[in-house]
Design a protein around this motif. Structure first.
Motif, PDB file in Angstrom:
ATOM      1  N   ALA A  25       1.285   6.852  -6.525  1.00 30.52           N
ATOM      2  CA  ALA A  25       0.238   7.761  -7.133  1.00 30.52           C
ATOM      3  C   ALA A  25       0.432   9.008  -6.909  1.00 30.52           C
ATOM      4  O   ALA A  25       0.169  10.084  -7.629  1.00 30.52           O
ATOM      5  CB  ALA A  25      -0.890   7.435  -6.249  1.00 30.52           C
ATOM      6  N   LEU A  26       1.523   9.428  -5.526  1.00 31.15           N
ATOM      7  CA  LEU A  26       1.921  10.780  -5.343  1.00 31.15           C
ATOM      8  C   LEU A  26       2.826  11.224  -6.567  1.00 31.15           C
ATOM      9  O   LEU A  26       2.734  12.260  -6.795  1.00 31.15           O
ATOM     10  CB  LEU A  26       2.476  10.579  -3.970  1.00 31.15           C
ATOM     11  N   ARG A  31       0.813  -1.232  -0.015  1.00 30.06           N
ATOM     12  CA  ARG A  31       0.005  -0.010  -0.169  1.00 30.06           C
ATOM     13  C   ARG A  31       1.081   1.298  -0.129  1.00 30.06           C
ATOM     14  O   ARG A  31       0.763   2.055  -0.714  1.00 30.06           O
ATOM     15  CB  ARG A  31      -0.972   0.103   1.249  1.00 30.06           C
ATOM     16  N   ASN A  32       1.806   1.240   0.895  1.00 28.77           N
ATOM     17  CA  ASN A  32       2.708   2.501   0.932  1.00 28.77           C
ATOM     18  C   ASN A  32       3.604   2.555  -0.446  1.00 28.77           C
ATOM     19  O   ASN A  32       3.724   3.816  -0.905  1.00 28.77           O
ATOM     20  CB  ASN A  32       4.073   2.120   1.897  1.00 28.77           C
ATOM     21  N   SER A  80       0.908  12.108  -9.595  1.00 25.20           N
ATOM     22  CA  SER A  80       0.155  13.249  -9.282  1.00 25.20           C
ATOM     23  C   SER A  80       0.967  14.639  -9.494  1.00 25.20           C
ATOM     24  O   SER A  80       0.590  15.560 -10.137  1.00 25.20           O
ATOM     25  CB  SER A  80      -0.525  13.346  -8.020  1.00 25.20           C
ATOM     26  N   ILE A 126       2.459   1.775  -3.522  1.00 24.58           N
ATOM     27  CA  ILE A 126       1.173   2.370  -4.265  1.00 24.58           C
ATOM     28  C   ILE A 126       0.989   3.798  -4.120  1.00 24.58           C
ATOM     29  O   ILE A 126       0.967   4.660  -5.083  1.00 24.58           O
ATOM     30  CB  ILE A 126      -0.211   1.380  -4.016  1.00 24.58           C
ATOM     31  N   ARG A 127       1.026   4.035  -2.676  1.00 25.29           N
ATOM     32  CA  ARG A 127       0.733   5.325  -2.631  1.00 25.29           C
ATOM     33  C   ARG A 127       1.671   6.383  -2.931  1.00 25.29           C
ATOM     34  O   ARG A 127       1.515   7.491  -3.498  1.00 25.29           O
ATOM     35  CB  ARG A 127       0.512   5.678  -0.862  1.00 25.29           C
ATOM     36  N   LYS A 128       2.943   6.057  -2.854  1.00 20.86           N
ATOM     37  CA  LYS A 128       4.312   6.920  -3.340  1.00 20.86           C
ATOM     38  C   LYS A 128       4.138   6.935  -4.754  1.00 20.86           C
ATOM     39  O   LYS A 128       4.343   8.136  -5.170  1.00 20.86           O
ATOM     40  CB  LYS A 128       5.388   6.107  -2.734  1.00 20.86           C
TER      41      LYS A 128
END
Length: 114
Positions: A24-25, A17-18, A28, A20-22
């Motif tokens: 996505a950031l 999850r971390n 973005s 994936i979040r990194k």
């Protein structure tokens, strides 16, 4: 033993999850950076037109330029400009616009509301 396996599975899920979040950031930030660059592009060195002649559209092209309008109040050319940053490439729609222009499939229409 069961608890240890469960705990390892939870930690592995958190790592995924971390990650994936990194990602996505990061994506973005790249998109936002590109959008900012699009807006200020006419002010940057090497832009192919006078900033005063530019009108931002956004999609499917970034700018419609009415060349000559600012300097001598006479439009000499209409130019469509797509701004790209980094390694970005034309989208399929942008390629279609470019193809229509290169083949002369461009026209002007006047619409009068009664």
């Amino acid at each position: 033993m069961f608890f240890l396996g469960w705990l390892v599975g939870k930690l592995s899920g958190l790592e995924k999850r971390n990650k994936i979040r990194k990602d996505a950031l990061k994506r973005s930030k790249a998109v936002i950076g590109g959008q900012v660059a699009e807006q200020i592009a006419p002010l940057l060195p090497g832009f192919p037109a006078n900033p005063g002649d530019c009108r931002f559209v956004g999609k499917p092209v970034d700018f419609v330029v009415f060349s000559g309008m600012t300097e001598h109040n006479k439009i000499d050319e209409i130019l469509l400009v797509e701004v790209k940053t980094g390694g970005s490439v034309l989208t399929e729609r942008e390629k279609q616009v470019k193809d229509c222009i290169s083949k002369g499939r461009v026209r002007y229409a006047e619409y009068c509301i009664q």
